[in-house]
Every structure is written in structure tokens, then in C-alpha cells.
Design a protein around this motif. Sequence first.
Motif, short mmCIF file in Angstrom:
data_model
loop_
_atom_site.label_atom_id
_atom_site.label_comp_id
_atom_site.label_asym_id
_atom_site.label_seq_id
_atom_site.Cartn_x
_atom_site.Cartn_y
_atom_site.Cartn_z
N GLU B 61 7.54 5.39 1.54
CA GLU B 61 8.12 5.07 0.23
C GLU B 61 8.69 3.65 0.22
O GLU B 61 8.44 2.87 -0.71
CB GLU B 61 9.23 6.10 -0.05
CG GLU B 61 9.83 6.08 -1.43
CD GLU B 61 10.92 7.16 -1.53
OE1 GLU B 61 10.60 8.36 -1.35
OE2 GLU B 61 12.09 6.79 -1.77
N VAL B 62 9.43 3.30 1.28
CA VAL B 62 10.00 1.94 1.41
C VAL B 62 8.87 0.91 1.38
O VAL B 62 8.96 -0.11 0.70
CB VAL B 62 10.79 1.81 2.73
CG1 VAL B 62 11.00 0.35 3.10
CG2 VAL B 62 12.12 2.52 2.63
N ALA B 63 7.80 1.19 2.12
CA ALA B 63 6.68 0.25 2.20
C ALA B 63 6.06 0.04 0.82
O ALA B 63 5.83 -1.09 0.40
CB ALA B 63 5.63 0.76 3.19
N ARG B 64 5.84 1.17 0.11
CA ARG B 64 5.16 1.11 -1.18
C ARG B 64 6.03 0.49 -2.25
O ARG B 64 5.58 -0.32 -3.06
CB ARG B 64 4.72 2.52 -1.58
CG ARG B 64 3.70 2.57 -2.70
CD ARG B 64 3.28 4.00 -3.01
NE ARG B 64 4.45 4.84 -3.24
CZ ARG B 64 4.79 5.89 -2.49
NH1 ARG B 64 4.06 6.24 -1.47
NH2 ARG B 64 5.88 6.59 -2.77
N GLU B 65 7.31 0.88 -2.26
CA GLU B 65 8.18 0.50 -3.38
C GLU B 65 8.88 -0.84 -3.16
O GLU B 65 9.25 -1.51 -4.11
CB GLU B 65 9.27 1.57 -3.60
CG GLU B 65 8.76 2.99 -3.75
CD GLU B 65 8.20 3.25 -5.14
OE1 GLU B 65 8.58 2.50 -6.06
OE2 GLU B 65 7.38 4.18 -5.30
N VAL B 66 9.15 -1.19 -1.91
CA VAL B 66 9.99 -2.36 -1.65
C VAL B 66 9.28 -3.46 -0.87
O VAL B 66 9.28 -4.62 -1.27
CB VAL B 66 11.28 -1.95 -0.90
CG1 VAL B 66 12.23 -3.13 -0.80
CG2 VAL B 66 11.97 -0.78 -1.57
N LEU B 67 8.66 -3.10 0.25
CA LEU B 67 8.16 -4.15 1.15
C LEU B 67 6.84 -4.75 0.69
O LEU B 67 6.59 -5.93 0.92
CB LEU B 67 8.03 -3.60 2.57
CG LEU B 67 9.33 -3.07 3.19
CD1 LEU B 67 9.07 -2.50 4.58
CD2 LEU B 67 10.39 -4.17 3.27
N ALA B 68 6.00 -3.94 0.06
CA ALA B 68 4.70 -4.45 -0.39
C ALA B 68 4.64 -4.48 -1.91
O ALA B 68 5.35 -3.74 -2.58
CB ALA B 68 3.57 -3.56 0.15
N ASN B 69 3.82 -5.35 -2.42
CA ASN B 69 3.52 -5.38 -3.85
C ASN B 69 2.14 -4.77 -4.02
O ASN B 69 1.13 -5.41 -3.75
CB ASN B 69 3.53 -6.84 -4.34
CG ASN B 69 3.05 -6.94 -5.77
OD1 ASN B 69 2.64 -5.95 -6.37
ND2 ASN B 69 3.10 -8.15 -6.31
N PRO B 70 2.09 -3.49 -4.45
CA PRO B 70 0.81 -2.77 -4.42
C PRO B 70 -0.26 -3.35 -5.34
O PRO B 70 -1.43 -2.99 -5.23
CB PRO B 70 1.19 -1.34 -4.83
CG PRO B 70 2.56 -1.42 -5.38
CD PRO B 70 3.21 -2.68 -4.91
N VAL B 71 0.13 -4.26 -6.24
CA VAL B 71 -0.87 -4.88 -7.11
C VAL B 71 -1.78 -5.80 -6.29
O VAL B 71 -2.99 -5.82 -6.49
CB VAL B 71 -0.19 -5.68 -8.24
CG1 VAL B 71 -1.23 -6.38 -9.11
CG2 VAL B 71 0.69 -4.78 -9.10
N ILE B 72 -1.20 -6.52 -5.36
CA ILE B 72 -2.00 -7.49 -4.60
C ILE B 72 -2.00 -7.24 -3.09
O ILE B 72 -2.72 -7.90 -2.36
CB ILE B 72 -1.52 -8.95 -4.85
CG1 ILE B 72 -0.02 -9.10 -4.55
CG2 ILE B 72 -1.81 -9.39 -6.27
CD1 ILE B 72 0.42 -10.54 -4.42
N GLU B 73 -1.19 -6.28 -2.63
CA GLU B 73 -1.08 -6.09 -1.18
C GLU B 73 -1.40 -4.67 -0.75
O GLU B 73 -1.17 -3.71 -1.48
CB GLU B 73 0.34 -6.46 -0.72
CG GLU B 73 0.66 -7.95 -0.83
CD GLU B 73 2.13 -8.28 -0.54
OE1 GLU B 73 2.37 -9.37 0.00
OE2 GLU B 73 3.01 -7.47 -0.85
#
Lengths: 81, 81
Positions: B61-73
Amino acid sequence: MKARVYVSLKETVLDPQGQTICSALRDLGYREITDVRQGKYFEIAIAPETDRLQAAQRIEEVAREVLANPVIEDFRVEFLD
Amino acid sequence: MKARVYVSLKETVLDPQGQTICSALRDLGYREITDVRQGKYFEIAIAPETDRLQAAQRIEEVAREVLANPVIEDFRVEFLD
């Protein structure tokens, strides 16, 4: 052929950016997170005709001489396929 | 318990920083290097009393919501020990 080079600050070097991320995550409610350290990594594509052993030496050299600062950073190299 | 989160640009997203590193390395004589892409990673320490399965969900959840920008990463999570 692909190699990945991971570069991180040595354990003894302070990582203020990681500390900031850690405190931000704890403020967001992730209280089980006790420490965060940030590093960078490089995914390197190597021409397929390159000799594997030579490539390993060269990428190790690139990591040590160019991508990492050995005074404050550690690195590790990993080969895919 | 420790987790590592690796964040990299999606394959379809241009990585000008990686391209610059690639061309610098080729200029230095590493002609066998054909492409470089840069990413970042986070080493996250988790309180030892945390349930492993719950920790995995929370770090995801941390990775998806905070650490990465799922649009480009893209990201991947790996647990140590």
C-alpha cells in the motif's frame, strides 16, 4: 544481457531524505515502519555479443568509478538472464 | 523485518536522466552499454512484532500510494529475512 546496479549510502552515513520519508509515513499512520533509507538503482542493457565475464568486470568498474561514490556509498551488481 | 521497494519508470515512459548516463558512459569508452534506466529504491525497516502478512499488505500500500506514482512508475516489493 542486463545488469542492475544498486547504490545506497553506507550504514554509517546519515540519510536525511530517508528519515524525512520515514517520519512522513509514520505521520500517515504507518507506525510499524521504524526506518527508511533511500538508494538508487540503474538498469543497464549490454550488447548481447559481449562476453559475460568481461561484462561483469566492466559493470563492476562502472559502478565503482562512476555510479557510486565509494567514500559514502556501497553498491551491488546483479545480472539478469 | 526489512522490505525493499524498487520504483522505476514504466517501459513506455522516456527516461532522459538514464539516457544522459548512458551517453556519458559510452563517451567514457563503455561502448557495450546500449541503454541505462534509472530508478530508486527504499529499504524499509518494520517493527519486529508486526505480522508478516499484514506487513506485506501495508508495504504494498505504501509503495502504491506514496512511494511510486502509478501513472508513470512501476514498483516491486521484496522482503528480506
